[in-house]
Design a protein around this motif. Structure first.
Motif, PDB file in Angstrom:
ATOM      1  N   PRO A 176       0.819  -1.213   0.000  1.00  0.00           N
ATOM      2  CA  PRO A 176       0.000   0.000   0.000  1.00  0.00           C
ATOM      3  C   PRO A 176       0.848   1.256   0.000  1.00  0.00           C
ATOM      4  O   PRO A 176       2.048   1.215   0.276  1.00  0.00           O
ATOM      5  CB  PRO A 176      -0.809  -0.131   1.296  1.00  0.00           C
ATOM      6  CG  PRO A 176       0.022  -0.993   2.184  1.00  0.00           C
ATOM      7  CD  PRO A 176       0.744  -1.944   1.278  1.00  0.00           C
ATOM      8  N   ALA A 177       0.207   2.380  -0.332  1.00  0.00           N
ATOM      9  CA  ALA A 177       0.887   3.669  -0.341  1.00  0.00           C
ATOM     10  C   ALA A 177       1.488   3.947   1.037  1.00  0.00           C
ATOM     11  O   ALA A 177       0.936   3.533   2.056  1.00  0.00           O
ATOM     12  CB  ALA A 177      -0.099   4.762  -0.721  1.00  0.00           C
ATOM     13  N   PRO A 178       2.652   4.623   1.065  1.00  0.00           N
ATOM     14  CA  PRO A 178       3.314   5.291  -0.065  1.00  0.00           C
ATOM     15  C   PRO A 178       4.307   4.407  -0.815  1.00  0.00           C
ATOM     16  O   PRO A 178       5.086   4.900  -1.620  1.00  0.00           O
ATOM     17  CB  PRO A 178       4.061   6.430   0.640  1.00  0.00           C
ATOM     18  CG  PRO A 178       4.491   5.823   1.941  1.00  0.00           C
ATOM     19  CD  PRO A 178       3.343   4.923   2.347  1.00  0.00           C
ATOM     20  N   PHE A 179       4.305   3.088  -0.592  1.00  0.00           N
ATOM     21  CA  PHE A 179       5.330   2.202  -1.161  1.00  0.00           C
ATOM     22  C   PHE A 179       4.882   1.711  -2.534  1.00  0.00           C
ATOM     23  O   PHE A 179       4.465   0.568  -2.713  1.00  0.00           O
ATOM     24  CB  PHE A 179       5.606   1.048  -0.197  1.00  0.00           C
ATOM     25  CG  PHE A 179       6.069   1.524   1.149  1.00  0.00           C
ATOM     26  CD1 PHE A 179       7.399   1.846   1.350  1.00  0.00           C
ATOM     27  CD2 PHE A 179       5.174   1.706   2.180  1.00  0.00           C
ATOM     28  CE1 PHE A 179       7.830   2.324   2.573  1.00  0.00           C
ATOM     29  CE2 PHE A 179       5.592   2.171   3.408  1.00  0.00           C
ATOM     30  CZ  PHE A 179       6.920   2.495   3.610  1.00  0.00           C
ATOM     31  N   SER A 180       4.989   2.595  -3.508  1.00  0.00           N
ATOM     32  CA  SER A 180       4.413   2.344  -4.825  1.00  0.00           C
ATOM     33  C   SER A 180       5.453   2.044  -5.900  1.00  0.00           C
ATOM     34  O   SER A 180       5.076   1.679  -7.018  1.00  0.00           O
ATOM     35  CB  SER A 180       3.585   3.558  -5.257  1.00  0.00           C
ATOM     36  OG  SER A 180       4.388   4.722  -5.305  1.00  0.00           O
ATOM     37  N   ARG A 181       6.746   2.170  -5.606  1.00  0.00           N
ATOM     38  CA  ARG A 181       7.778   1.930  -6.636  1.00  0.00           C
ATOM     39  C   ARG A 181       8.332   0.527  -6.463  1.00  0.00           C
ATOM     40  O   ARG A 181       8.994   0.210  -5.484  1.00  0.00           O
ATOM     41  CB  ARG A 181       8.892   2.972  -6.534  1.00  0.00           C
ATOM     42  CG  ARG A 181       8.450   4.361  -6.979  1.00  0.00           C
ATOM     43  CD  ARG A 181       9.656   5.272  -7.112  1.00  0.00           C
ATOM     44  NE  ARG A 181      10.306   5.486  -5.825  1.00  0.00           N
ATOM     45  CZ  ARG A 181      11.582   5.799  -5.672  1.00  0.00           C
ATOM     46  NH1 ARG A 181      12.364   5.916  -6.729  1.00  0.00           N
ATOM     47  NH2 ARG A 181      12.078   5.993  -4.475  1.00  0.00           N
TER      48      ARG A 181
END
Length: 354
Positions: A126-131
Motif C-alpha cells: 500500500p501507499a506510499p510504497f508504490s515503486r
C-alpha cells in the motif's frame, strides 16, 4: 491466448484497492524518516492481512506464438531443438525451456489500474510504497513428464509468502520486501515452482525530485542488440548489449508496463537511473540459457533449481557479460554452478544453479 481467473479462499478485502493513509509532510527530516520506517511495518502488516490467506488461480493455454516471439527477442534460432521461423508453427508437445514460462500468465487489467510507474498492482504494497523493483527469487522444475509443453492448458496458483519491512542501506528509507510464490500445474502434474521477491520503495515526492542528482544520462537510441559468445579462461563467456527495441519487445511479451524499461524521462528524472533498465526477468532467462549452452547440453542435463539475486542495474546500450564463476557440490552432493552477469568486473545478477 485463453486465460481465466478465479480465487481460492478469497479475502474479504482482496477486491478493493488498498487505501492510502495520510502521511504528514510538515515534519522535520529525521521525524519524516522515522514515520516512513514505521509505515513500512504497517504496510507489511496490511499486506498480510489483505492477501495472506488468498490464492489466485488462473488458467491459460501455452500457445506456440508467444514462445516463438520470445525466441526472436532472445536471438535464439531454436526452441527445445525445434527451429523457429515466421512461416512455421512450433508443434504441440514442444517443451517450454527453463524460464520461458515468464511470457505466460502476464498481468492484466486496464491502464487505469496500473501504478504511476506503470506496474500492475497485484500483491503490491500500500501507499506510499508504490515503486516496485524485482529483487530476486528462486525457481524449481519438477522432474518427469509434468514439464510444460506447447498445447498444454496450465493452471497457475499464486499466493503471498511474506511481507517484511526493510531499511535501505544507502538511504535509510523504509521499504517493504514482498515474496510471492507461483505454482504452474500442467495436465500431468506440478511443473514449476516460481518464487519472486519484490522491493517496494516510497513514492517520489516533489521535494525528492528537486533534491535529486541523477547520474549522467547515457543515450542509447542507436544501439542494436548484440549477443556474442567467446572463450574465456574459465569457459564460455556470453556478451550482451541490449537495445531499447529489444527491451520494448520483452516488455510487450510480458505485458510489462514498468516505465523504467521504455520511458527515458521517467527512468532518469524520477528513478535516477543512467538509462533504460534491462529487465530482471530478461537477465534471469539469459542466465538460464547460458547455463544450458555452457553446461547442460553437453551433459544431457536440464536445470533443476535456480536461486538468483539482482545486485545492480544494467542499462540499454551498456555491454555486460555472463560467465561461470565457480562449480562445486551442494551439501547433498549435487553439482552446482555459480553463474554471474557482470559489467566492468562488477556483479549485476548472481545465481546458483543445480
Amino acid at each position: 491466448m485463453n486465460c481465466s481467473t478465479r480465487l481460492l479462499r478469497p479475502s474479504r478485502r482482496l477486491v478493493r484497492n488498498l487505501a492510502a493513509r495520510p502521511f504528514s509532510t510538515s515534519r522535520p527530516c529525521c521525524q519524516q524518516q522515522q514515520q516512513k520506517n514505521a509505515s513500512a511495518n504497517e504496510a507489511a502488516q496490511r499486506m498480510l492481512e489483505n492477501h495472506g490467506k488468498t490464492t489466485i488461480v488462473r488458467r491459460q493455454l501455452v500457445d506456440p506464438n508467444q514462445l516463438a516471439k520470445l525466441a526472436f527477442t532472445l536471438g535464439r534460432p531454436q526452441v527445445s531443438g525445434v527451429a523457429v521461423a515466421d512461416d512455421t508453427v512450433l508443434p504441440n508437445g514442444t517443451p517450454v525451456p527453463a524460464g520461458y514460462h515468464l511470457v505466460y500468465f502476464t498481468p492484466g487489467g486496464v491502464e487505469a489500474d496500473l501504478g504511476l510507474d506503470g506496474t500492475d498492482r497485484s500483491f503490491n504494497a500500500p501507499a506510499p510504497f508504490s515503486r516496485r523493483m524485482w529483487a530476486g527469487g528462486a525457481m524449481e522444475w519438477k522432474a518427469g513428464d509434468s514439464i510444460l509443453k506447447i498445447g498444454d492448458e496450465v493452471e497457475e496458483r499464486t499466493r503471498l509468502i511474506s511481507a517484511k519491512p526493510k531499511t535501505s542501506k544507502s538511504t535509510g528509507a523504509g521499504m517493504v520486501l514482498v515474496e510471492v510464490e507461483k505454482e504452474l500445474w500442467s495436465p500431468r502434474g506440478l511443473a514449476v515452482v516460481d518464487r519472486r521477491s519484490w522491493i517496494f520503495r516510497p513514492a517520489v515526492t516533489e521535494a525528492d525530485l528537486q533534491a535529486a542528482k541523477p547520474p549522467p544520462f547515457q543515450p542509447n537510441s542507436d544501439t542494436v542488440t548484440s549477443i556474442e559468445d567467446s572463450k574465456g579462461t574459465d569457459g564460455l563467456v556470453r556478451s550482451f548489449n541490449w537495445s531499447p527495441v529489444g527491451l520494448f519487445r520483452f516488455s510487450a511479451l510480458t505485458f510489462n508496463g514498468h516505465k523504467i524499461h521504455y520511458n527515458e524521462d521517467w527512468t532518469h528524472k524520477v528513478e535516477s537511473h543512467a538509462g533504460l533498465v534491462v529487465h530482471g526477468p530478461l537477465n534471469l532467462i539469459n542466465l538460464l540459457n547460458y547455463w544450458q549452452d555452457a553446461h547442460g547440453a553437453a551433459a544431457g542435463q536440464s536445470v533443476k533449481k535456480i536461486s538468483y539475486r539482482a545486485v545492480s542495474p544494467i542499462y540499454a546500450g551498456q555491454p555486460y557479460q555472463v560467465r561461470t564463476k565457480a562449480e562445486g557440490k551442494t551439501d547433498a552432493g549435487e553439482t552446482k554452478w555459480d553463474i554471474m552477469a557482470e559489467k566492468n568486473g562488477k556483479p549485476c545478477m548472481v545465481a546458483e544453479i543445480q
